[in-house]
Design a protein around this motif. Structure first.
Motif, PDB file in Angstrom:
ATOM      1  N   ALA A 180       0.822  -1.222   0.000  1.00  0.00           N
ATOM      2  CA  ALA A 180       0.000   0.000   0.000  1.00  0.00           C
ATOM      3  C   ALA A 180       0.846   1.259   0.000  1.00  0.00           C
ATOM      4  O   ALA A 180       0.383   2.325  -0.434  1.00  0.00           O
ATOM      5  CB  ALA A 180      -0.933  -0.006   1.209  1.00  0.00           C
ATOM      6  N   THR A 181       2.090   1.160   0.464  1.00  0.00           N
ATOM      7  CA  THR A 181       2.977   2.326   0.474  1.00  0.00           C
ATOM      8  C   THR A 181       4.018   2.271  -0.629  1.00  0.00           C
ATOM      9  O   THR A 181       4.894   3.136  -0.695  1.00  0.00           O
ATOM     10  CB  THR A 181       3.698   2.419   1.832  1.00  0.00           C
ATOM     11  OG1 THR A 181       4.381   1.184   2.104  1.00  0.00           O
ATOM     12  CG2 THR A 181       2.694   2.679   2.943  1.00  0.00           C
ATOM     13  N   GLY A 182       3.943   1.243  -1.484  1.00  0.00           N
ATOM     14  CA  GLY A 182       4.853   1.146  -2.621  1.00  0.00           C
ATOM     15  C   GLY A 182       6.264   0.733  -2.258  1.00  0.00           C
ATOM     16  O   GLY A 182       7.213   1.168  -2.917  1.00  0.00           O
ATOM     17  N   ASN A 183       6.428  -0.135  -1.249  1.00  0.00           N
ATOM     18  CA  ASN A 183       7.749  -0.560  -0.801  1.00  0.00           C
ATOM     19  C   ASN A 183       7.864  -2.080  -0.852  1.00  0.00           C
ATOM     20  O   ASN A 183       6.870  -2.796  -0.679  1.00  0.00           O
ATOM     21  CB  ASN A 183       8.010  -0.090   0.635  1.00  0.00           C
ATOM     22  CG  ASN A 183       7.935   1.412   0.771  1.00  0.00           C
ATOM     23  OD1 ASN A 183       8.647   2.138   0.086  1.00  0.00           O
ATOM     24  ND2 ASN A 183       7.062   1.894   1.648  1.00  0.00           N
ATOM     25  N   PRO A 184       9.082  -2.601  -1.047  1.00  0.00           N
ATOM     26  CA  PRO A 184       9.284  -4.054  -1.008  1.00  0.00           C
ATOM     27  C   PRO A 184       9.164  -4.574   0.424  1.00  0.00           C
ATOM     28  O   PRO A 184       9.320  -3.814   1.391  1.00  0.00           O
ATOM     29  CB  PRO A 184      10.706  -4.234  -1.553  1.00  0.00           C
ATOM     30  CG  PRO A 184      11.393  -2.937  -1.249  1.00  0.00           C
ATOM     31  CD  PRO A 184      10.341  -1.873  -1.375  1.00  0.00           C
ATOM     32  N   VAL A 185       8.908  -5.871   0.558  1.00  0.00           N
ATOM     33  CA  VAL A 185       8.785  -6.486   1.874  1.00  0.00           C
ATOM     34  C   VAL A 185      10.167  -6.926   2.346  1.00  0.00           C
ATOM     35  O   VAL A 185      10.786  -7.788   1.720  1.00  0.00           O
ATOM     36  CB  VAL A 185       7.845  -7.699   1.837  1.00  0.00           C
ATOM     37  CG1 VAL A 185       7.688  -8.306   3.220  1.00  0.00           C
ATOM     38  CG2 VAL A 185       6.481  -7.307   1.270  1.00  0.00           C
ATOM     39  N   PRO A 186      10.712  -6.341   3.425  1.00  0.00           N
ATOM     40  CA  PRO A 186      12.025  -6.769   3.935  1.00  0.00           C
ATOM     41  C   PRO A 186      11.960  -8.201   4.466  1.00  0.00           C
ATOM     42  O   PRO A 186      11.111  -8.531   5.291  1.00  0.00           O
ATOM     43  CB  PRO A 186      12.318  -5.777   5.065  1.00  0.00           C
ATOM     44  CG  PRO A 186      11.352  -4.642   4.861  1.00  0.00           C
ATOM     45  CD  PRO A 186      10.153  -5.238   4.217  1.00  0.00           C
ATOM     46  N   SER A 187      12.857  -9.063   3.973  1.00  0.00           N
ATOM     47  CA  SER A 187      12.787 -10.482   4.313  1.00  0.00           C
ATOM     48  C   SER A 187      13.033 -10.741   5.792  1.00  0.00           C
ATOM     49  O   SER A 187      12.307 -11.515   6.438  1.00  0.00           O
ATOM     50  CB  SER A 187      13.787 -11.272   3.469  1.00  0.00           C
ATOM     51  OG  SER A 187      15.100 -10.753   3.645  1.00  0.00           O
ATOM     52  N   TRP A 188      14.055 -10.083   6.388  1.00  0.00           N
ATOM     53  CA  TRP A 188      14.343 -10.318   7.800  1.00  0.00           C
ATOM     54  C   TRP A 188      13.239  -9.763   8.686  1.00  0.00           C
ATOM     55  O   TRP A 188      12.924 -10.332   9.741  1.00  0.00           O
ATOM     56  CB  TRP A 188      15.682  -9.706   8.191  1.00  0.00           C
ATOM     57  CG  TRP A 188      16.865 -10.460   7.690  1.00  0.00           C
ATOM     58  CD1 TRP A 188      17.837 -10.021   6.839  1.00  0.00           C
ATOM     59  CD2 TRP A 188      17.222 -11.819   8.009  1.00  0.00           C
ATOM     60  NE1 TRP A 188      18.767 -11.010   6.591  1.00  0.00           N
ATOM     61  CE2 TRP A 188      18.420 -12.116   7.308  1.00  0.00           C
ATOM     62  CE3 TRP A 188      16.646 -12.801   8.808  1.00  0.00           C
ATOM     63  CZ2 TRP A 188      19.030 -13.364   7.386  1.00  0.00           C
ATOM     64  CZ3 TRP A 188      17.260 -14.044   8.892  1.00  0.00           C
ATOM     65  CH2 TRP A 188      18.434 -14.312   8.193  1.00  0.00           C
ATOM     66  N   LEU A 189      12.639  -8.662   8.262  1.00  0.00           N
ATOM     67  CA  LEU A 189      11.530  -8.102   9.032  1.00  0.00           C
ATOM     68  C   LEU A 189      10.329  -9.044   8.980  1.00  0.00           C
ATOM     69  O   LEU A 189       9.636  -9.231   9.989  1.00  0.00           O
ATOM     70  CB  LEU A 189      11.152  -6.729   8.488  1.00  0.00           C
ATOM     71  CG  LEU A 189       9.999  -6.014   9.201  1.00  0.00           C
ATOM     72  CD1 LEU A 189      10.320  -5.814  10.680  1.00  0.00           C
ATOM     73  CD2 LEU A 189       9.699  -4.675   8.544  1.00  0.00           C
TER      74      LEU A 189
END
Length: 320
Positions: A180-189
């Protein structure tokens, strides 16, 4: 002249006023679990961590994702209460829920669920037309609803799957916040969110097993207190490791990531240790949100931790 007195019998006892049952509006509100909405307020905005800048579009996308997932989770809570009403009546606490207690009829609950589903569909359509994310970018909500439908139909009775599915729902919240904010999903997060939520759910299962045994939840037959304690320790370690790796490599902290990971690791470890103490020593954890937000030590630790992370994030923004 003496005042006449009653002899041979006692004065009638004064009965305490009977407590009033909750109003219909209060019962309908309880069905959608407002106390659980903090999950969306905490997890979904994590998608902003990778945003290059916090403009109106990113903030609006995060707010839209929070609203959509709040409606979706409220719908799931309501559907689960309808399906679990007979089992809830055998639970010492859940038997007081509005449907299980008979204060809200099944027909009324089904109509309420249909209204929530219509509102959810309208909200997704409106945000897809006016927001930064297109209709295809809302797939985490669809996946969340499908996963929980399978969970309600029977997967919730399968040991291990019951807790892994619930934890995966929080990863879907994170993914929706990122999309929704146009960002990739951080894997470690994503791994950190998954393992932390798994830890909280396992703690809840442990509390249920210690308090009510295995009769209320069939999946508990696949656990023992010793097995749950081992899983709690394992997921706590995984949460701590993934947190450190996420902070260390996060672009939000710039070149200060390794230092921030070292400085904030004690707060993370204390928070995890305190939760395990609440679960194992104090026999709490029936409601993870209530246990965490009502514990002074946990809240104080979280405030200091958040202040340090916020200062580091601001420092990273100024230095970039």
């Amino acid at each position: 002249m003496a005042t006449p007195t009653l002899t041979g019998r006692e004065a009638p006892a004064v009965r305490p006023p009977a407590s009033r049952p909750p109003s219909r509006l209060a019962d309908l509100t309880a069905l959608v679990r407002p106390g659980q909405w903090t999950k969306n307020l905490v997890v979904v905005p994590l998608g902003l961590l990778g945003a290059p800048r916090l403009d109106g579009g990113a903030l609006g996308g995060a707010l839209a994702a929070i609203a959509v997932f709040t409606l979706a989770s409220a719908l799931i809570y309501l559907v689960n209460d309808i399906g679990d009403r007979d089992r809830d009546r055998r639970h010492p606490e859940k038997r007081h829920r509005p449907i299980a207690a008979g204060r809200i009829g099944v027909g009324t609950a089904v109509s309420f669920a249909a209204a929530l589903a219509a509102l959810l569909a309208a909200t997704v359509g409106l945000t897809a037309l006016t927001g930064t994310a297109g209709l295809a970018d809302w797939w985490p909500v669809a996946a969340y609803l499908a996963l929980n439908a399978a969970y309600s139909k029977g997967l919730k009775h399968v040991p291990l799957l019951d807790v892994f599915i619930v934890a995966l729902g929080f990863v879907l919240r994170l993914a929706q916040g990122c999309l929704a904010t146009g960002n990739p999903v951080p894997s470690w997060l994503a791994l950190c969110v998954f393992s932390l939520c798994l830890l909280l759910i396992l703690g809840k299962r442990r509390h249920e097993m210690a308090v009510g045994g295995v009769l209320h939840r069939p999946a508990l037959r696949g656990y023992t207190l010793g097995f749950l304690d081992q899983l709690l320790a394992f997921t706590a370690v995984l949460t701590a490791v993934s947190y450190v790796l996420q902070v260390q490599g996060s672009p939000a902290f710039g070149t200060h990531g390794p230092l921030i990971a070292v400085l904030t690791a004690p707060f993370a470890l204390f928070g995890l240790a305190r939760y395990l103490q609440l679960i194992v020593v104090d026999a709490g954890g029936g409601n993870p949100s209530r246990a965490l937000f009502s514990d002074r030590m946990t809240v104080s630790n979280a405030l200091l931790w958040s202040a340090l992370l916020a200062g580091a994030w601001l420092l990273g923004r100024l230095g970039s």
